[in-house]
Design a protein around this motif. Structure first.
Motif, PDB file in Angstrom:
ATOM      1  N   ARG A 286     -11.769  -0.028 -15.193  1.00 22.55           N
ATOM      2  CA  ARG A 286     -12.189  -0.762 -16.385  1.00 22.55           C
ATOM      3  C   ARG A 286     -12.681   0.163 -17.496  1.00 22.55           C
ATOM      4  N   LYS A 287     -13.148   1.357 -17.114  1.00 21.54           N
ATOM      5  CA  LYS A 287     -13.745   2.268 -18.087  1.00 21.54           C
ATOM      6  C   LYS A 287     -12.867   3.472 -18.398  1.00 21.54           C
ATOM      7  N   VAL A 288     -12.132   3.972 -17.390  1.00 18.03           N
ATOM      8  CA  VAL A 288     -11.374   5.215 -17.539  1.00 18.03           C
ATOM      9  C   VAL A 288      -9.885   4.893 -17.444  1.00 18.03           C
ATOM     10  N   LYS A 289      -9.144   5.198 -18.506  1.00 19.02           N
ATOM     11  CA  LYS A 289      -7.710   4.926 -18.516  1.00 19.02           C
ATOM     12  C   LYS A 289      -6.911   6.024 -17.823  1.00 19.02           C
ATOM     13  N   GLN A 290      -7.440   7.246 -17.832  1.00 24.66           N
ATOM     14  CA  GLN A 290      -6.685   8.365 -17.300  1.00 24.66           C
ATOM     15  C   GLN A 290      -6.788   8.402 -15.782  1.00 24.66           C
ATOM     16  N   ALA A 291      -5.631   8.356 -15.081  1.00 27.52           N
ATOM     17  CA  ALA A 291      -5.607   8.298 -13.616  1.00 27.52           C
ATOM     18  C   ALA A 291      -6.162   9.563 -12.986  1.00 27.52           C
ATOM     19  N   SER A 292      -5.888  10.729 -13.596  1.00 27.43           N
ATOM     20  CA  SER A 292      -6.350  11.984 -13.007  1.00 27.43           C
ATOM     21  C   SER A 292      -7.873  12.055 -12.957  1.00 27.43           C
ATOM     22  N   ILE A 293      -8.537  11.531 -13.988  1.00 26.70           N
ATOM     23  CA  ILE A 293     -10.000  11.526 -14.006  1.00 26.70           C
ATOM     24  C   ILE A 293     -10.529  10.615 -12.906  1.00 26.70           C
ATOM     25  N   ARG A 294      -9.932   9.448 -12.750  1.00 29.83           N
ATOM     26  CA  ARG A 294     -10.380   8.514 -11.710  1.00 29.83           C
ATOM     27  C   ARG A 294     -10.201   9.119 -10.319  1.00 29.83           C
ATOM     28  N   GLU A 295      -9.046   9.700 -10.063  1.00 31.98           N
ATOM     29  CA  GLU A 295      -8.774  10.265  -8.747  1.00 31.98           C
ATOM     30  C   GLU A 295      -9.734  11.408  -8.428  1.00 31.98           C
ATOM     31  N   MET A 296      -9.980  12.277  -9.420  1.00 32.58           N
ATOM     32  CA  MET A 296     -10.882  13.403  -9.196  1.00 32.58           C
ATOM     33  C   MET A 296     -12.302  12.925  -8.944  1.00 32.58           C
ATOM     34  N   SER A 297     -12.761  11.943  -9.704  1.00 37.49           N
ATOM     35  CA  SER A 297     -14.118  11.422  -9.513  1.00 37.49           C
ATOM     36  C   SER A 297     -14.273  10.803  -8.134  1.00 37.49           C
ATOM     37  N   VAL A 298     -13.276  10.032  -7.693  1.00 33.97           N
ATOM     38  CA  VAL A 298     -13.340   9.396  -6.372  1.00 33.97           C
ATOM     39  C   VAL A 298     -13.327  10.445  -5.269  1.00 33.97           C
ATOM     40  N   LYS A 299     -12.494  11.470  -5.397  1.00 31.32           N
ATOM     41  CA  LYS A 299     -12.429  12.516  -4.369  1.00 31.32           C
ATOM     42  C   LYS A 299     -13.748  13.279  -4.256  1.00 31.32           C
ATOM     43  N   VAL A 300     -14.355  13.585  -5.402  1.00 29.20           N
ATOM     44  CA  VAL A 300     -15.641  14.302  -5.370  1.00 29.20           C
ATOM     45  C   VAL A 300     -16.711  13.446  -4.711  1.00 29.20           C
ATOM     46  N   LEU A 301     -16.754  12.163  -5.025  1.00 26.48           N
ATOM     47  CA  LEU A 301     -17.739  11.269  -4.428  1.00 26.48           C
ATOM     48  C   LEU A 301     -17.537  11.145  -2.917  1.00 26.48           C
ATOM     49  N   LYS A 302     -16.291  11.000  -2.477  1.00 27.61           N
ATOM     50  CA  LYS A 302     -15.997  10.890  -1.045  1.00 27.61           C
ATOM     51  C   LYS A 302     -16.360  12.175  -0.315  1.00 27.61           C
ATOM     52  N   ALA A 303     -16.089  13.325  -0.946  1.00 26.88           N
ATOM     53  CA  ALA A 303     -16.440  14.602  -0.315  1.00 26.88           C
ATOM     54  C   ALA A 303     -17.945  14.744  -0.152  1.00 26.88           C
ATOM     55  N   ILE A 304     -18.714  14.302  -1.133  1.00 25.82           N
ATOM     56  CA  ILE A 304     -20.179  14.389  -1.036  1.00 25.82           C
ATOM     57  C   ILE A 304     -20.688  13.510   0.104  1.00 25.82           C
ATOM     58  N   ILE A 305     -20.165  12.291   0.222  1.00 24.77           N
ATOM     59  CA  ILE A 305     -20.610  11.386   1.294  1.00 24.77           C
ATOM     60  C   ILE A 305     -20.257  11.954   2.665  1.00 24.77           C
ATOM     61  N   ILE A 306     -19.056  12.512   2.815  1.00 28.04           N
ATOM     62  CA  ILE A 306     -18.654  13.090   4.108  1.00 28.04           C
ATOM     63  C   ILE A 306     -19.502  14.311   4.444  1.00 28.04           C
ATOM     64  N   LEU A 307     -19.846  15.135   3.442  1.00 29.00           N
ATOM     65  CA  LEU A 307     -20.706  16.293   3.694  1.00 29.00           C
ATOM     66  C   LEU A 307     -22.092  15.859   4.154  1.00 29.00           C
TER      67      LEU A 307
END
Length: 296
Positions: free
Chosen positions: A59-80
């Motif tokens: 809803r906020k970010v149109k660019q797919a690369s930004i969304r994918e990178m943000s989600v990957k960073v968040l998932k990596a932090i939770i797994i760590l």
């Protein structure tokens, strides 16, 4: 006999060591199973939270690369976090400390080596959430003007009016001011002109304002403004300012083109002269170009 004793002693030590390891494994088996369970739970949480954040970012970010990178960073932090908790359940405090220390050193080295790249990456994340800059906007920044076509983790891509693309690092956009034509639907356009010295200035003012108002209807508190600026070399110069729909630089050019045509028609119909500089060449040179006659 001495060799047999040494071999037996070594075998006994190995057996004792293996036995202690087996006892340790049996004693720590519940903690080991619990650590695995906790780690798997955090992996499941990371996946669920990643999907949730991805839906929110759409809803906020149109660019797919930004969304994918943000989600990957968040998932990596939770797994760590889950990994560190699992190590704590296994009483591997020293290993945990070593891992954190090593991660800190590696992170510092990577940060120093990729300082410019990381700056552009974080700037890209910031730009993706800024409402002042979106894909499709017409902007002027860093000496370039065009339509924003892409915002990624390294740069933004602008398509200029000549159909060429300009790639600008995100850090430059964050650090430098930029002008966004698409954030406002209405903008004020300014047009300069001049009339002859023998013109009726009050009549010129009223005629120009009326002509522009008919061509560009003003809304709300908007109005056509007319001011004389100076006594020029061959004309009395003025500026007329008016409001019109503008979302890109081309709209300003179109508005000026229409205003020039309408003002010229109105001035011609009322015999108002728009003078232009005239250069007068003086040929009254009294110097003779003929050579004097030689005396005989």
């Amino acid at each position: 006999m001495f060799e047999n004793f040494s071999i037996n002693e070594s075998l006994n030590k190995i057996g004792t060591k293996l036995g202690s390891w087996l006892d340790s494994i049996i004693l720590n088996l519940p903690n080991f199973l619990l650590a695995i369970l906790v780690f798997l739970v955090f992996i499941f949480i990371a996946k669920y939270v990643g999907n949730l954040i991805n839906r929110l970012l759409r809803r906020k970010v149109k660019q797919a690369s930004i969304r994918e990178m943000s989600v990957k960073v968040l998932k990596a932090i939770i797994i760590l976090v889950g990994f560190f908790i699992a190590l704590g359940l296994l009483n591997l405090d020293k290993v945990l400390t070593s891992v954190l220390a090593g991660a800190g050193v590696v992170g510092l080295a990577i940060g120093l080596a990729l300082q410019g790249t990381l700056n552009n990456t974080f700037s890209g994340v910031i730009l993706s959430f800024l409402p002042q800059l979106q894909i499709g906007d017409w902007v002027e920044t860093n000496g370039f003007a065009g339509e924003v076509k892409e915002i990624n983790l390294r740069n933004i891509v602008i398509k200029q009016s000549d159909n060429n693309y300009v790639i600008i690092p995100n850090g430059k956009i964050v650090e430098e001011p930029f002008k966004n034509f698409s954030r406002t639907l209405r903008s004020r356009v300014m047009l300069n002109c001049g009339v002859a010295y023998n013109s009726n200035l009050e009549f010129v003012q009223d005629l120009t304002k009326k002509t522009i108002a008919n061509s560009f209807p003003q809304k709300g508190n908007e109005e056509v403004e007319f001011m004389y600026e100076e006594f020029g070399d061959s004309s009395i110069n003025f500026v007329v300012r008016f409001w019109t729909d503008v979302t890109k630089n081309r709209d300003i050019l179109i508005a000026k083109n229409k205003a020039v045509i309408e003002i010229k028609k109105a001035f011609d119909a009322n015999d108002i002269n728009i003078p232009f500089p005239i250069r007068t060449i003086d040929f009254t040179n009294k110097l003779s170009i003929q050579k004097p006659e030689k005396e005989s």
